[in-house]
Design a protein around this motif. Structure first.
Motif, PDB file in Angstrom:
ATOM      1  N   LYS A  28       0.811  -1.227   0.000  1.00  0.00           N
ATOM      2  CA  LYS A  28       0.000   0.000   0.000  1.00  0.00           C
ATOM      3  C   LYS A  28       0.840   1.271   0.000  1.00  0.00           C
ATOM      4  CE  LYS A  28      -4.293  -1.834   1.677  1.00  0.00           C
ATOM      5  NZ  LYS A  28      -5.484  -1.647   2.468  1.00  0.00           N
ATOM      6  N   ASP A  29       2.041   1.239   0.542  1.00  0.00           N
ATOM      7  CA  ASP A  29       2.865   2.452   0.536  1.00  0.00           C
ATOM      8  C   ASP A  29       3.407   2.772  -0.858  1.00  0.00           C
ATOM      9  OD1 ASP A  29       4.621   0.228   0.618  1.00  0.00           O
ATOM     10  OD2 ASP A  29       6.178   1.390   1.635  1.00  0.00           O
ATOM     11  N   TRP A  31       1.260   2.477  -3.586  1.00  0.00           N
ATOM     12  CA  TRP A  31       0.085   2.766  -4.398  1.00  0.00           C
ATOM     13  C   TRP A  31       0.067   4.215  -4.869  1.00  0.00           C
ATOM     14  CZ3 TRP A  31      -5.018   0.373  -2.174  1.00  0.00           C
ATOM     15  CH2 TRP A  31      -4.885  -1.020  -2.069  1.00  0.00           C
ATOM     16  N   MET A  32      -0.406   4.414  -6.083  1.00  0.00           N
ATOM     17  CA  MET A  32      -0.665   5.747  -6.622  1.00  0.00           C
ATOM     18  C   MET A  32      -1.858   6.315  -5.843  1.00  0.00           C
ATOM     19  SD  MET A  32      -1.736   6.602 -10.571  1.00  0.00           S
ATOM     20  CE  MET A  32      -0.191   5.979 -11.198  1.00  0.00           C
ATOM     21  N   SER A  33      -1.840   7.596  -5.557  1.00  0.00           N
ATOM     22  CA  SER A  33      -2.987   8.180  -4.857  1.00  0.00           C
ATOM     23  C   SER A  33      -4.237   8.024  -5.727  1.00  0.00           C
ATOM     24  CB  SER A  33      -2.756   9.655  -4.541  1.00  0.00           C
ATOM     25  OG  SER A  33      -2.885  10.433  -5.715  1.00  0.00           O
ATOM     26  N   GLN A  34      -5.385   7.958  -5.083  1.00  0.00           N
ATOM     27  CA  GLN A  34      -6.625   7.800  -5.825  1.00  0.00           C
ATOM     28  C   GLN A  34      -6.859   8.978  -6.761  1.00  0.00           C
ATOM     29  OE1 GLN A  34      -9.885   6.739  -3.219  1.00  0.00           O
ATOM     30  NE2 GLN A  34      -8.708   5.075  -2.292  1.00  0.00           N
ATOM     31  N   ALA A  35      -6.529  10.186  -6.333  1.00  0.00           N
ATOM     32  CA  ALA A  35      -6.705  11.373  -7.181  1.00  0.00           C
ATOM     33  C   ALA A  35      -5.808  11.297  -8.417  1.00  0.00           C
ATOM     34  CB  ALA A  35      -6.418  12.638  -6.382  1.00  0.00           C
ATOM     35  N   ASP A  36      -4.540  10.904  -8.226  1.00  0.00           N
ATOM     36  CA  ASP A  36      -3.628  10.783  -9.365  1.00  0.00           C
ATOM     37  C   ASP A  36      -4.078   9.676 -10.316  1.00  0.00           C
ATOM     38  OD1 ASP A  36      -2.067  12.838  -8.387  1.00  0.00           O
ATOM     39  OD2 ASP A  36      -0.492  11.524  -7.586  1.00  0.00           O
ATOM     40  N   TYR A  75      -7.218  -2.482 -11.878  1.00  0.00           N
ATOM     41  CA  TYR A  75      -5.857  -1.992 -12.084  1.00  0.00           C
ATOM     42  C   TYR A  75      -4.976  -2.323 -10.882  1.00  0.00           C
ATOM     43  CZ  TYR A  75      -7.601   1.158 -15.760  1.00  0.00           C
ATOM     44  OH  TYR A  75      -8.168   1.686 -16.896  1.00  0.00           O
ATOM     45  N   ASP A  76      -3.689  -2.534 -11.159  1.00  0.00           N
ATOM     46  CA  ASP A  76      -2.711  -2.596 -10.084  1.00  0.00           C
ATOM     47  C   ASP A  76      -2.596  -1.173  -9.543  1.00  0.00           C
ATOM     48  OD1 ASP A  76       0.049  -2.093  -8.982  1.00  0.00           O
ATOM     49  OD2 ASP A  76       0.147  -4.258  -9.244  1.00  0.00           O
ATOM     50  N   PRO A  77      -2.816  -0.947  -8.266  1.00  0.00           N
ATOM     51  CA  PRO A  77      -2.823   0.416  -7.726  1.00  0.00           C
ATOM     52  C   PRO A  77      -1.456   1.087  -7.669  1.00  0.00           C
ATOM     53  CG  PRO A  77      -3.157  -1.153  -5.970  1.00  0.00           C
ATOM     54  CD  PRO A  77      -3.160  -1.936  -7.246  1.00  0.00           C
ATOM     55  N   ALA A  78      -0.383   0.318  -7.791  1.00  0.00           N
ATOM     56  CA  ALA A  78       0.961   0.918  -7.751  1.00  0.00           C
ATOM     57  C   ALA A  78       1.384   1.385  -9.142  1.00  0.00           C
ATOM     58  CB  ALA A  78       1.966  -0.086  -7.216  1.00  0.00           C
ATOM     59  N   THR A  79       0.979   0.653 -10.167  1.00  0.00           N
ATOM     60  CA  THR A  79       1.455   0.955 -11.525  1.00  0.00           C
ATOM     61  C   THR A  79       0.371   1.483 -12.458  1.00  0.00           C
ATOM     62  OG1 THR A  79       1.016  -1.296 -12.301  1.00  0.00           O
ATOM     63  CG2 THR A  79       3.206  -0.853 -11.347  1.00  0.00           C
ATOM     64  N   ALA A  80      -0.890   1.375 -12.042  1.00  0.00           N
ATOM     65  CA  ALA A  80      -2.048   1.734 -12.867  1.00  0.00           C
ATOM     66  C   ALA A  80      -2.098   0.898 -14.143  1.00  0.00           C
ATOM     67  CB  ALA A  80      -2.072   3.226 -13.180  1.00  0.00           C
TER      68      ALA A  80
END
Length: 86
Positions: A28-29, A31-36, A75-80
């Motif tokens: 989780k650290d 992850w791309m922010s939800q806004a980004d 989506y993968d939350p770290a790489t989108a």
């Protein structure tokens, strides 16, 4: 009769497995922010109607693509990077 019940149970289990959400394993650290993330997919032409974090720790959107076609994408939350879509 037992054979039929076993077959039905087997088919139901296979269907549930196919319908299961994918699992994302990025910490989780990272992850791309939800806004980004939302800004990134909007820049790619998607219109997000619904956004959520799945039980499998993926970002999931429901909305439309550039052509207006309905989409559901995980989506993968770290790489989108898309990991599953319908």
């Amino acid at each position: 009769m037992h054979k039929i019940l076993a077959l039905v149970a087997s088919l139901l289990t296979a269907t549930a497995t196919l319908a299961a959400d994918p699992t994302c394993t990025s910490p989780k650290d990272k992850w791309m922010s939800q806004a980004d993330f939302k800004a990134k997919v909007a820049a790619e032409g998607f219109k997000v109607k619904t956004f959520k974090v799945t039980k499998g720790n993926c970002y999931e959107i429901y909305g439309t693509d550039k052509a207006g076609k309905k989409v559901e994408i995980h989506y993968d939350p770290a790489t989108a990077t898309p990991v599953a879509f319908q």
